[in-house]
Structure formats: C-alpha cells, structure tokens
Scaffold this active site. Structure first.
Site: not given
Ligand code: FAD
Length: 476
Positions: A33, A277, A317, A454
């Site tokens: 990370e 995003r 994502d 209920h």
């Molecule tokens: P991420 O959580 O984005 O984690 C990816 C990680 O990889 C990051 O920590 C990053 O630093 C790391 N990384 C990237 N590239 C590298 C690299 N080359 N080397 C090492 N580390 C790296 N979703 C919901 O389900 N409910 C909600 O209520 C919700 N609210 C949200 C509100 C906001 C304002 C936002 C912006 C998003 C929200 N989401 C919500 C979406 C949710 O945050 C994402 O869908 C989720 O975090 C995706 O998880 P992930 O593990 O795929 O990636």
C-alpha cells in the site's frame, strides 16, 4: 526480498479483504500500500462521508426537537470543526482495527508504490525512495480509483476541489456549487444544505441520480429542493475560473434551451467536481505483466476476477465493474478463494454484478438493486410493479419520517425479482433483506409471505410485494 505466494497491490476494502481471506485459507500474503490502510473507502470515501452525514442527521433531529416536546434554551448551532474531528477519530479507530486484523492473520504489509517488473514480479518503491523486487505466484490488483478531473478546470484543491479535499475540511464555506448530481454529488448536496450552506447542483442529464429508477430520482430531486438545494438540470458548463478567490462558472443550456438557472453566470465560494471516478493504474506498468487497460482505463476481468494474464487477478474499482466498497470486498473474497483452490478449502465462487446493492446516503436515503422500472420495461419482459408509500406505515408516522416508498418489480409470469427500489429514512437498511432475496433467487411471493415485524420500516417491503401481486393490504 523472498518471493511470496500472493502479492496484493492496494489496501482498500478490496485488497485488504482479499489479503485477510487468502491468509485465512493458508496462503503466504504480502500486501503493498502506498498510502494508508483502508484505501479510499476508509480515508476519502464511505466512512468519512457517512460520519459527516450522520452529523447532519443529528443536527436535523435536534432542530425538530420541539415537535417531540423537547425544549431547548436556544436555536441549536453546529460546530463543524468538532464534527470533522469526530469523523477523523472514527477513521483512525477503523484503520487501527484493520491493521490489527492484518497483523493477527500474518499478512506482511509493505508501505510503498508497486509496479509490475514482469508477469511474476513487482518493483516496490518505499517512501524513502529505496526499491525492492518481490516475486509472486499470484497477484491481485486492487489499486482502486481516483476522482475524474475535468480538463480545463482550475483544480487547485481550495476553490475547485474533489471529494478528497471536501472530506478534509475543518470549516464550512458559505456557498458551494457541485458539478454532477450522481451519488457523490447528491450526498454532498444533501449533507451541506442541511448544515446551512447555500448549495447549487449542476447536472447535464434531465434527472438527479442518472441511471437510477425514475421514481427514485424524482423523489430525491424533490427532497433536495425542499432542503434548499438549487438543482439545475440539463445544464452544461462552458467555462470555469477562479475570480477574486471564488469559483465562477459560465453556463449554457442544452439543445438550444437556455440554462436552468435563467442566467449564464453563477459563482460560489467553492466548486466541488463530482463527475465520477476513474480506475487507478498510473505508474503500475500493467503492460509489463502483459495487460492493457480498456477504453475506460479499467482492467477487464471474468466472473472469477481473473485478468487475461495467468495468475493475475483484479478486483474493485480498478475493474470498473461497480464503484462500491462492498463490491470490491466481495470480489476480493472471490479472487482469494479461487487462488487458494479446492485443495486448501477455497470455494469456486463467482462475482455477479447484477446482485450488487446500491446505497445512497442522501436524506432521505436510497436503496436499489436490480433493474429500474424503465430498464425492466425496455427489456421487453412482462412485469408487475408494486409500490408502497411510507406515509401508510405505522413506524414512519410514529417517527415523523414518512417521505418515500418501496417499489418492487417482478416478472409477471414467474414472479422472479427484477428490481427493488426504496427511498426513505434509513432505507439503506432495507437492502439486507433485498440483497438476500436476490442472492437466494427468491420470488416476489416469498417477500410477500415473509412475516415482517411490526412496527418496522421493512413492513413496507412486504406491502410492496403484496401490491405487485395485486393483494396490497394497506394500499389501494
Ligand atoms: P480503493 O479503496 O481506492 O483502494 C485502493 C488502494 O490502492 C488505495 O489505498 C491506494 O493508495 C492503493 N494503491 C493504488 N495504486 C497503488 C500502487 N501502485 N501501489 C501501492 N498501492 C496503490 N462505496 C460504498 O460502497 N458506499 C459508500 O457509501 C461510498 N461512499 C463513497 C463516498 C465518496 C466521497 C467516495 C469518493 C467513494 C465512496 N464509495 C462508497 C466508493 C468506495 O470508496 C470505493 O468503491 C472503494 O473504496 C473501492 O475499493 P478498492 O479496494 O477497489 O479501492
């Protein structure tokens, strides 16, 4: 560095859950990370936004205190700095919890930026610039996403900002203009309007929450207006600039129709860009592993979360499947089980996007799973839709939170569930029952026959199912 069986890149809800499950199944796991454990969800997304949104809810409840006979000595005020500090404390507690679990499960966590060296090794650059190479048997890419930026906008982090900066504020601006009425735009609009900020939302499409069921979008559009949000639909932005320290936008209507604001120029203290995003693969050098991003910048995967490079999986994502934390976590479990294989107790799970529930934390909240009524009709299937208003629900009347409804769409012949949509106070909690019904392939009849306690909000689920069957008890 000694090679590992599984390297996971990214410690968001996708990556850390995959690492925990793989370790539980007996794999040797290294999690890399570059920022903080917990990813976007914990630090820049779900958790901080919901902590702030809950603050707005408490504030709103206190404002209604007199209705319940509670006497306050004066009008309630909001100290946003205190609310923001509470949010930070929540985030840090959860971060410590995840770190503790990773340590206890024996996952090695490396702080650094990972990039593919070839299809069986990574180059990791530590924050101090030192580099090491890590060989792996399997790899899971869980690098998440970043806010989409609009070309030509002066994104300076102060006047023009994304959700990343908004969630770091310790004081509120007086006025905000939000570009985009998608999930994040609507959540911010509802949050800030309720704590006294003047909010405008600009959206190109003819409805807020584009893509959601039409009844849902209309209800949320009305609720935002009631909260004082000025929603400008079918409006384009011609140009954006910082003028005298404020955001200034030049608007244009769509297809010859004048802009919905009636005037062409608007300004605000801050402009939040909330137009979606995009998958994060920058610096990852996926080409060195034999991979290429698709036209949307995402890494394509199959139902087992496998990429086209043998032994390399992608989740969350970065796959562009559905930008939701629970989807990322679920995909993480699917990938970990596949990699462990049957010999180590891994199950042959698959990921099905159509089973993913969507929760929107506006006030009132939105809960959705399956197809919208519009899409269901477009599909050519014969459908039955049943709707039940919270106004007719005892619990909603008792709490005074009676805005909203539950709508269930089913196949007219088989009774198969096609769509579930709810708007209302804490409607997101109804997704537990709906998601279980979808996963277990229940029919509308089963939802109608379930005994709902209920007086509770889930009674509306049973009533909507009965209405779809033409047997509504508390509806005509
Ligand atoms: P991420 O959580 O984005 O984690 C990816 C990680 O990889 C990051 O920590 C990053 O630093 C790391 N990384 C990237 N590239 C590298 C690299 N080359 N080397 C090492 N580390 C790296 N979703 C919901 O389900 N409910 C909600 O209520 C919700 N609210 C949200 C509100 C906001 C304002 C936002 C912006 C998003 C929200 N989401 C919500 C979406 C949710 O945050 C994402 O869908 C989720 O975090 C995706 O998880 P992930 O593990 O795929 O990636």
């Amino acid at each position: 560095m000694e090679p590992t069986e599984l390297a996971v890149i990214g410690a968001g809800p996708g990556g850390y859950v995959a690492a925990l499950r793989a370790a539980q199944l007996g794999l040797k796991v290294v999690l890399i990370e570059r920022d903080k454990t917990g990813g976007t969800c914990l630090h820049r997304g779900c958790i901080p936004s919901k902590a702030l949104i809950h603050g707005a809810r408490v504030f709103q409840t206190v404002q209604k205190a007199a209705e319940f006979g509670i006497e306050l000595s004066g009008a309630p005020g909001l100290n946003y700095g205190v609310l923001a500090a509470r949010k930070d404390k929540t985030v840090s507690q959860l971060e410590k919890g995840v770190e503790f679990l990773l340590q206890k499960r024996g996952v090695s966590v490396i702080k650094g930026d990972a990039a593919f060296h070839d299809s069986r090794s990574l180059k990791i650059t530590a924050p101090d610039g030192s580099q090491q190479t890590l060989g792996f048997g399997y790899c899971i890419i869980a690098t998440g996403g970043v806010p989409t930026q609009l070309p030509g906008y002066p994104l300076d982090g102060k006047v023009f900002v994304t959700s990343n900066e908004v969630l770091q504020w310790t004081a509120l601006p007086k006025s905000i203009v939000i570009i985009g009425a998608g999930v994040i735009g609507c959540e911010f609009a509802s949050l800030f309007a309720r704590v006294g900020v003047s909010v405008r939302v600009i959206e190109m499409m003819p409805q807020v929450l584009p893509g959601f069921d039409g009844d849902v979008s209309r209800e949320i559009g009305r609720a935002l207006k009631k909260q004082g949000v000025d929603v400008l639909l079918e409006t384009k932005i011609e140009s954006a600039a910082v003028v005298d320290g404020r955001a200034q936008l030049m608007l244009a209507g769509i297809a010859g129709v004048p802009p919905a604001s009636g005037s062409e120029k608007i300004d605000a203290d801050v402009c939040i860009i909330a137009v979606g995003r995009k998958p994060e693969t920058s610096g990852l050098k996926i080409e060195c592993a034999g991979l290429a991003a698709n036209a949307k910048g995402a890494i394509d995967v199959d139902e087992h979360c496998r990429t086209k490079a043998p032994g390399i999986y992608a989740i969350g994502d970065v796959t562009g499947v559905a930008p939701l934390a629970h989807v990322a976590s679920h995909m993480g479990i699917v990938a970990a089980e596949q990699i462990a294989g049957g010999a180590r107790g891994g199950r042959n799970l698959t990921f099905d996007k159509s089973l993913a529930p969507w929760a929107v934390f506006t006030e009132p909240e939105v809960a959705s799973i399956g197809l919208s009524e519009e899409k269901a009709r477009e599909s050519g299937r014969e459908i039955k839709a049943g709707k039940f208003s919270f106004r007719a629900l005892g619990r909603a009347q008792a709490t005074g939170e009676y805005e909203g409804f539950v709508k269930i769409i089913s196949d007219a012949k088989s009774g198969a569930l096609i769509g579930f949509h709810a708007v209302g106070s804490e409607a997101t909690n109804l997704l537990g029952e709906a998601a279980l019904a979808w996963t277990s392939e229940a029919r509308v009849e089963e939802l109608a026959e379930t005994i709902h306690a209920h007086p509770t909000f889930p009674e509306a689920v049973g009533e909507a199912a009965l209405a779809a069957l033409g047997r509504g008890i508390h509806s005509l």
